[in-house]
Design an enzyme around this catalytic site. Structure first.
Site, short mmCIF file in Angstrom:
data_model
loop_
_atom_site.label_atom_id
_atom_site.label_comp_id
_atom_site.label_asym_id
_atom_site.label_seq_id
_atom_site.Cartn_x
_atom_site.Cartn_y
_atom_site.Cartn_z
N GLU A 1 28.48 -71.77 -74.05
CA GLU A 1 27.76 -71.72 -72.76
C GLU A 1 28.28 -70.51 -71.97
O GLU A 1 29.48 -70.33 -71.81
CB GLU A 1 27.96 -73.02 -71.96
CG GLU A 1 27.38 -73.00 -70.56
CD GLU A 1 25.91 -72.59 -70.51
OE1 GLU A 1 25.08 -73.23 -71.18
OE2 GLU A 1 25.58 -71.60 -69.81
N GLY B 1 24.81 -77.55 -68.47
CA GLY B 1 23.63 -78.31 -68.05
C GLY B 1 22.39 -77.44 -67.90
O GLY B 1 21.28 -77.95 -67.86
N GLY B 2 22.58 -76.13 -67.78
CA GLY B 2 21.44 -75.20 -67.78
C GLY B 2 20.56 -75.32 -66.55
O GLY B 2 20.99 -75.74 -65.47
N THR B 3 19.31 -74.93 -66.73
CA THR B 3 18.37 -74.79 -65.61
C THR B 3 18.12 -76.12 -64.91
O THR B 3 18.20 -76.22 -63.68
CB THR B 3 17.02 -74.25 -66.14
OG1 THR B 3 17.26 -73.05 -66.86
CG2 THR B 3 16.05 -73.98 -65.01
N CYS B 4 17.77 -77.13 -65.67
CA CYS B 4 17.36 -78.40 -65.06
C CYS B 4 18.44 -78.93 -64.13
O CYS B 4 18.19 -79.31 -62.99
CB CYS B 4 17.04 -79.42 -66.15
SG CYS B 4 16.52 -81.00 -65.49
N HIS C 1 0.18 -106.85 -58.94
CA HIS C 1 -0.39 -106.55 -57.62
C HIS C 1 0.71 -106.64 -56.57
O HIS C 1 1.55 -107.54 -56.64
CB HIS C 1 -1.48 -107.57 -57.30
CG HIS C 1 -1.99 -107.42 -55.89
ND1 HIS C 1 -2.87 -106.42 -55.53
CD2 HIS C 1 -1.70 -108.11 -54.75
CE1 HIS C 1 -3.13 -106.51 -54.23
NE2 HIS C 1 -2.43 -107.53 -53.74
#
Ligand SMILES: Cc1cc2nc3c(=O)[nH]c(=O)nc-3n(C[C@H](O)[C@H](O)[C@H](O)COP(=O)(O)OP(=O)(O)OC[C@H]3O[C@@H](n4cnc5c(N)ncnc54)[C@H](O)[C@@H]3O)c2cc1C
Length: 458
Positions: A34, A39-42, A441
């Site tokens: 990395e 964790g990157g973009t998200c 409902h």
């Protein structure tokens, strides 16, 4: 000196960590690389921080509407951007440290922090470390496109990444790009209290959606006094005092929008330009996406590409699914494929848009016999009870097979409700199954069976 691993995973976005977890649990030695934020973009600049901020924006919006519900809020509603950002940082940060701690503590897994580049089809360099493997998984994601527009070099601008540091209220935010990322930020900052202008080159917002969806979204945003400037065919930038001018028409200098801040949201590009792919012989398409087959193999045996960098998804859930496909093929003798996946995503304005499968325009273009049903959210009891009646629901069916072809749920809960349709599509059951289901409902979902009893020929 080189170190050999059974597998190398480049990037810790949405596919890499879970894949590494499966490979390591199977007893393989795994190197994970990395270069920036785990964790990157998200996790860091995409889904998680933006949806956390969308929640703050929703709270501000509802506080302003409190009187509608008979609730008194004394005084003006204002937003403390330092606290909005701190909340966002906490949620995003927890996620990031969770991924990082998990990988670093994982048995059989070695984490390398640095930029990975191929030196050959079996060698990846990370700083002084040369890693070798017969199985290399590329999960490098993407970044915001910086368009080649006149004057952009001479004005300050923000992207989804630099927006993450904003802890103040821009007086007037101009969002260039009227698609998913731009609309989320636009509505969010309007609700925080900024003036917002959205500039879009095309004739309508979110042009991949049906025209009625685009029109309804346009109305939702205009109801909140967001200015929308369409058909901005020739966008250029300049400075006027402390403000940025966005010129919308190169032949008419008076056609402009002036704001204090500019956010560029005109698309994403894959992080494949500095990966040494040429040394590995990995093929890319004209957009820089790594070309893969239905099981995510590149043209080079032993190298796979997962997530946004293969151009087959563009979402967190598709990237994660890529990791599942790769591990299922390698470890489970299960030939899972990308083409098993049904297109599904959401646009997180409020109310959200949940989408699956084909649009109405695509169904019409396909020429098949089809059925359609549509219901305004004003005719959904739960939406009326909540006083959140903007939007509509639309479902399309094949007239002969009775299979559901696609749906758009633009309305309160649309991002959740869409799953009752998506799951039926995955079962390949006819729409009559869900038509006879008895839903709870009062919910928005309870109207899905009702709608399916009111079909019209498309
Ligand atoms: C503002 C915004 C909002 C979004 N909201 C949503 C949403 O609500 N829902 C949704 O499904 N999707 C959303 N997305 C899209 C989603 O974030 C991406 O589709 C997803 O993160 C892609 O994951 P990935 O694993 O492909 O790559 P990424 O998450 O981008 O991770 C790639 C990783 O690889 C690393 N890397 C890159 N190059 C190298 C290298 N050479 N060496 C080492 N490491 C490298 C990067 O640092 C990064 O950590 C959003 C995107 C944006 C920008």
């Amino acid at each position: 000196m080189s170190t050999h691993f059974d597998a190398i995973v480049i990037g810790t976005g949405q596919a890499g960590p879970s894949l590494a977890g499966r490979l390591a649990a199977a007893g393989m030695s795994v190197a994970v690389v990395e270069r920036k934020l785990f964790g990157g973009t998200c996790v860091n600049t995409g889904c998680i921080p933006t949806k956390t901020m969308v929640a703050s924006a929703y709270a501000a919006h509802m506080a302003r509407r409190a009187a509608v519900y008979g609730v008194n809020v004394d005084g003006n509603v204002s937003v403390d951007m330092v606290r909005v950002k701190a909340r966002k940082d906490a949620v995003s940060g927890n996620s990031r440290t969770g991924v990082e701690g998990w990988l670093k503590g994982m048995k059989n897994c070695t984490v390398f922090e640095g930029h990975a580049r191929f030196e050959s089809p079996r060698e990846v360099r990370v700083g002084d470390n040369l890693l070798t493997s017969d199985k290399i998984y590329i999960n490098v994601g993407g970044r915001a496109v910086i368009p080649d527009m006149p004057g952009l070099d001479h004005v300050p601008y923000l992207t989804n990444s630099s927006m993450m540091a904003v802890d103040f209220l821009p007086k007037h935010l101009i969002v260039v790009g009227g698609s998913y990322v731009g609309l989320e930020f636009g509505q969010m900052f309007r609700r925080f209290g900024s003036e917002v202008t959205i500039v879009e080159m095309g004739p309508r917002l979110v042009h991949k959606e049906d025209e009625d969806v685009s029109a309804a979204i346009h109305g939702i945003l205009e109801n909140e006094a967001i200015s929308i400037r369409l058909n901005a065919k020739c966008i250029a930038f300049s400075r006027r005092g402390d403000e940025t001018v966005v010129h919308l028409d190169c032949s008419d200098k008076s056609n402009e929008a002036v704001g204090t801040h500019v956010l560029l949201a005109v698309g994403r590009r894959p992080n494949t330009d500095d990966l040494g792919l040429e040394k590995a012989g990995v093929a890319m398409d004209s957009r820089g996406n790594i070309v893969v087959d239905d099981q995510l193999r590149t043209n080079v045996p032993g190298i796979w590409a997962l997530g946004d960098c293969n151009g087959k998804g563009g979402f967190t859930h598709t990237a994660y699914n890529d990791g599942e496909i790769a591990s299922a093929n390698l470890l489970d003798n299960d030939p899972r494929r990308v083409s098993d996946r049904i297109l599904a995503y959401a646009l997180y304005i409020d109310p959200p848009l949940g989408r699956v499968g084909m649009t109405e325009a695509e169904v019409r273009r396909s020429g098949r016999k089809a059925l359609i049903c549509k219901r305004a959210m004003t005719r959904v009891a739960r939406a009326v009870e909540k006083d959140e009646t903007q939007g509509f629901m639309k479902i399309l069916m094949d007239a002969e097979t009775h299979l559901i072809l696609g749906a758009s749920i633009l309305g309160v809960g649309g991002d959740e409700v869409i799953h009752s349709i998506l799951d039926v599509m995955y079962t390949k059951a006819p729409y009559t199954v869900i038509q006879r289901a008895v839903h709870i409902h009062p919910t928005v979902s309870e109207l899905i069976p009702t709608m399916l009893g009111e079909l019209q020929v498309l």
